[in-house]
Design a protein around this motif. Structure first.
Motif, mmCIF file in Angstrom:
data_model
loop_
_atom_site.group_PDB
_atom_site.id
_atom_site.type_symbol
_atom_site.label_atom_id
_atom_site.label_comp_id
_atom_site.label_asym_id
_atom_site.label_seq_id
_atom_site.Cartn_x
_atom_site.Cartn_y
_atom_site.Cartn_z
ATOM 1 N N GLN A 158 0.844 -1.267 0.024
ATOM 2 C CA GLN A 158 0.081 -0.114 -0.065
ATOM 3 C C GLN A 158 0.625 1.257 0.016
ATOM 4 O OE1 GLN A 158 -3.960 -0.289 2.489
ATOM 5 N NE2 GLN A 158 -2.430 -1.434 3.576
ATOM 6 N N LEU A 159 2.026 1.111 0.541
ATOM 7 C CA LEU A 159 3.054 2.366 0.469
ATOM 8 C C LEU A 159 2.941 3.031 -1.086
ATOM 9 C CD1 LEU A 159 4.696 3.985 2.535
ATOM 10 C CD2 LEU A 159 6.632 2.304 1.888
ATOM 11 N N GLU A 160 2.958 1.883 -2.011
ATOM 12 C CA GLU A 160 3.151 2.611 -3.426
ATOM 13 C C GLU A 160 1.586 2.400 -3.964
ATOM 14 O OE1 GLU A 160 5.442 0.329 -6.148
ATOM 15 O OE2 GLU A 160 4.343 1.460 -7.927
ATOM 16 N N SER A 161 0.700 1.497 -3.523
ATOM 17 C CA SER A 161 -0.411 1.229 -4.227
ATOM 18 C C SER A 161 -1.755 2.258 -3.737
ATOM 19 C CB SER A 161 -1.040 -0.130 -4.443
ATOM 20 O OG SER A 161 -1.012 -0.444 -3.050
ATOM 21 N N ASP A 162 -1.400 2.738 -2.681
ATOM 22 C CA ASP A 162 -2.499 3.513 -1.953
ATOM 23 C C ASP A 162 -1.795 5.031 -1.646
ATOM 24 O OD1 ASP A 162 -4.421 4.963 -0.887
ATOM 25 O OD2 ASP A 162 -4.828 3.483 0.538
ATOM 26 N N LYS A 163 -1.970 6.112 -2.550
ATOM 27 C CA LYS A 163 -1.242 7.412 -2.222
ATOM 28 C C LYS A 163 -1.761 8.071 -0.888
ATOM 29 C CE LYS A 163 0.987 8.576 -6.464
ATOM 30 N NZ LYS A 163 1.934 7.561 -6.553
ATOM 31 N N PHE A 164 -3.013 7.480 -0.239
ATOM 32 C CA PHE A 164 -3.496 8.106 0.659
ATOM 33 C C PHE A 164 -2.717 7.606 2.020
ATOM 34 C CE2 PHE A 164 -8.227 9.250 -0.787
ATOM 35 C CZ PHE A 164 -7.744 9.966 -1.942
ATOM 36 N N TYR A 165 -2.469 6.326 1.741
ATOM 37 C CA TYR A 165 -1.973 5.553 2.973
ATOM 38 C C TYR A 165 -0.527 6.107 3.020
ATOM 39 C CZ TYR A 165 0.211 1.320 5.119
ATOM 40 O OH TYR A 165 0.962 0.704 6.076
ATOM 41 N N SER A 166 0.221 6.393 2.028
ATOM 42 C CA SER A 166 1.560 6.655 2.254
ATOM 43 C C SER A 166 1.509 8.342 2.712
ATOM 44 C CB SER A 166 2.519 6.560 1.030
ATOM 45 O OG SER A 166 1.842 7.375 -0.231
ATOM 46 N N HIS A 167 0.538 8.998 2.248
ATOM 47 C CA HIS A 167 0.620 10.489 2.601
ATOM 48 C C HIS A 167 0.153 10.457 3.991
ATOM 49 C CE1 HIS A 167 -2.308 13.841 3.732
ATOM 50 N NE2 HIS A 167 -1.447 14.569 2.938
ATOM 51 N N ASP A 168 -0.465 9.832 4.683
ATOM 52 C CA ASP A 168 -0.972 9.761 6.159
ATOM 53 C C ASP A 168 -0.025 9.328 7.057
ATOM 54 O OD1 ASP A 168 -3.505 10.564 5.446
ATOM 55 O OD2 ASP A 168 -4.610 8.893 5.811
ATOM 56 N N LEU A 169 0.934 8.366 6.325
ATOM 57 C CA LEU A 169 1.861 7.765 7.073
ATOM 58 C C LEU A 169 2.973 8.736 7.300
ATOM 59 C CD1 LEU A 169 2.839 5.079 8.551
ATOM 60 C CD2 LEU A 169 3.937 4.327 6.267
ATOM 61 N N MET A 170 3.459 9.758 6.261
ATOM 62 C CA MET A 170 4.344 10.690 6.216
ATOM 63 C C MET A 170 3.809 11.528 7.114
ATOM 64 S SD MET A 170 5.921 10.852 2.295
ATOM 65 C CE MET A 170 4.865 10.649 1.299
ATOM 66 N N LYS A 171 2.635 12.018 7.151
ATOM 67 C CA LYS A 171 1.993 13.169 7.844
ATOM 68 C C LYS A 171 2.342 12.833 9.538
ATOM 69 C CE LYS A 171 -1.621 16.188 7.778
ATOM 70 N NZ LYS A 171 -2.958 16.669 7.555
ATOM 71 N N GLU A 172 1.973 11.663 9.731
ATOM 72 C CA GLU A 172 2.095 11.067 11.160
ATOM 73 C C GLU A 172 3.272 11.329 11.821
ATOM 74 O OE1 GLU A 172 -0.502 7.429 10.923
ATOM 75 O OE2 GLU A 172 1.166 6.627 12.209
ATOM 76 N N LEU A 173 4.461 10.727 10.803
ATOM 77 C CA LEU A 173 5.737 10.824 11.132
ATOM 78 C C LEU A 173 6.473 12.067 11.112
ATOM 79 C CD1 LEU A 173 6.721 7.336 9.624
ATOM 80 C CD2 LEU A 173 6.635 8.037 11.931
ATOM 81 N N GLY A 174 5.974 13.195 10.601
ATOM 82 C CA GLY A 174 6.230 14.511 10.218
ATOM 83 C C GLY A 174 7.586 14.491 9.004
#
Ligand code: AMP
Ligand code: GLY
Length: 433
Positions: free
Chosen positions: A107-123
């Motif tokens: 999902q890190l590649e296949s779902d841009k919402f997933y990667s967006h949220d993860l990066m946001k969470e981690l700053g």
């Protein structure tokens, strides 16, 4: 010498380069490419198995093959089988030697919402973006966006095509419906970033990422000077001066490691190659996207820069033990020039005979990785069979100018009727600074 058999899934230049590197390891007796191409079939210690194991219906047959052949390690090249759950299926059947992320981790590649949220969470720094579930929502987001430059990004997998870069809100609003018709209504509306792009690669064992200690630059547009339509990549080189070792280490430690650690906490353990597509902005490096696989064509020069074969690191990654190994990188540089069919990325002819490969095979520090090639006729001539046909790759201990000169000298010896689509400026970003 060991007697291990490896299966590499895929048929492009990336898979040829990965298989070549695996074959360099003494432990490896045979690399089986599925389905591979004319180049992979011609390698030492190698054969092709002409079946495609991308769709879920084919996974049980793949498992039977693994069991009957005693395959020690499976390496998955492209994103589609990963996203279809090939690693989940093999793991669920008790086979845990498949290198690549599960469907959930992909999902890190296949779902841009997933990667967006993860990066946001981690700053982690990325383009400021809004998640939109419909075209109406996206239009509202564009109207109220803080910047004029806007990028529309499809949420799902689009073979790298679902991104539209716009100069203004007006243009973004005009492009929106066309984008939705082609790639679906769910999009990220993102701030347009400016700067030079580069790629960083690592191997993840679920707990940590071992970076390949140099950066690379792809050349996506068809024509010199980054003009013309986007392609799968017309060439790549490394190391890229825009991102020296301290930047590579920073991306590995401050971006990739936190990502895989948080994914493990979420129950989405990430084992496999991890690809960070980055932009060097005036505020420092920002993430453009993650991919759950190696880059193509970056993989071709990357494999020429590794001192040793890939078997040990991939094997240790599967065991969660990457702390036991370092990846040694050669000095110097490598450059890969893609020879593509005339007409690509639009329509092109197939089945044209390729001449000059034997002469190039005897050149020092040059390797021709095949992508769209096949055998034809009783005399098994090598012919074109795809858009991107060959990745002519050269290594030089003396650096990028020499690697580029050697790659182009080799490319000039390889001929096809009507000539190739080829860029003449691969790696110039390294020297025109
Ligand atoms: P991606 O599939 O996300 O890598 O996007 C494909 C290409 O679109 C990238 O290689 C960039 O050239 C461009 N791109 C994507 N996101 C942005 C952004 N936020 N700002 C500027 N260009 C972008
Ligand atoms: N090098 C671009 C890609 O593999 O997506």
């Amino acid at each position: 010498m060991g007697g291990k058999k490896i299966a590499v899934i895929g048929s492009g230049g990336r898979e040829h380069a990965l298989g070549e590197s695996l074959a360099k390891s003494d432990e490896v007796a045979q690399v089986i490419y599925m389905p591979g191409n004319a180049g992979t079939a011609s390698e030492n210690k190698a054969s092709n198995y002409l079946k495609s194991f991308i769709k879920p219906e084919s996974f049980p047959d793949f498992l039977k093959f693994i069991q009957s052949e005693g395959i020690d390690l499976v390496v998955v090249g492209p994103e589609d089988p990963l996203n279809n759950g090939i690693v989940n299926y093999l793991n669920s059947q008790g086979y845990n030697r498949a290198f690549g992320p599960t469907k959930e981790a992909t999902q890190l590649e296949s779902d841009k919402f997933y990667s967006h949220d993860l990066m946001k969470e981690l700053g982690i720094l990325q383009a400021i973006s809004t998640k939109c579930h419909s075209t109406a929502e996206a239009a509202e987001a564009i109207k109220h966006f803080h910047s004029e430059g806007i990028v529309i990004k499809a949420r799902g997998l689009t073979a790298g095509k679902g991104v539209t870069v716009c100069d203004s809100k007006k243009e973004a609003l005009e492009e929106l419906t066309k984008h939705a018709d082609a790639y679906g209504q769910e999009v990220l509306i993102a701030e347009r970033l400016f700067g030079e792009e580069f790629s960083i690669f690592g191997i993840s064992d679920g707990n940590r990422v071992l970076p390949i200690g140099i950066s690379f630059q792809d050349h996506k547009p068809l024509l010199d000077g980054d003009k013309g339509p986007n392609t799968g990549g017309m060439g790549a080189y490394g190391p890229a001066p825009i991102a020296p070792l301290h930047v590579v280490n920073c991306v590995a430690n401050k971006i990739m490691n936190p990502i895989v650690q948080r994914m493990k906490e979420r129950g989405h353990e990430y084992k496999g190659f991890l690809y960070a597509g980055m932009m060097m902005t005036k505020d420092g490096p920002k993430v453009i996207e993650f991919n759950a696989r190696f880059g193509d064509p970056e993989c071709q020069p990357a494999m020429m820069m590794l001192k040793n074969g890939l078997y040990a690191p991939l094997s240790l990654a599967l065991e969660g033990k990457l702390d036991e190994i370092k990846l040694e990188i050669k000095g110097g540089a490598a450059c890969c020039v893609v020879l593509a069919s005339q007409g690509y990325p639009g329509d092109y002819k197939k089945g044209l005979e390729i001449k000059g490969l034997a002469e190039v095979a005897s050149m020092q520090n040059v390797k021709v990785f095949h992508a769209g090639t096949a055998f034809a006729g009783e005399d098994k001539k090598i012919v074109t069979a795809g858009g991107r046909v060959l990745g002519v790759t050269a290594y030089s201990a003396d650096g990028i100018i020499d690697a580029k000169t050697t790659a182009y000298a080799a490319a000039s010896k390889i001929a096809v009727e009507g000539g190739w689509a080829i860029r003449s400026d691969i790696s110039d970003k390294a020297t025109n600074r």
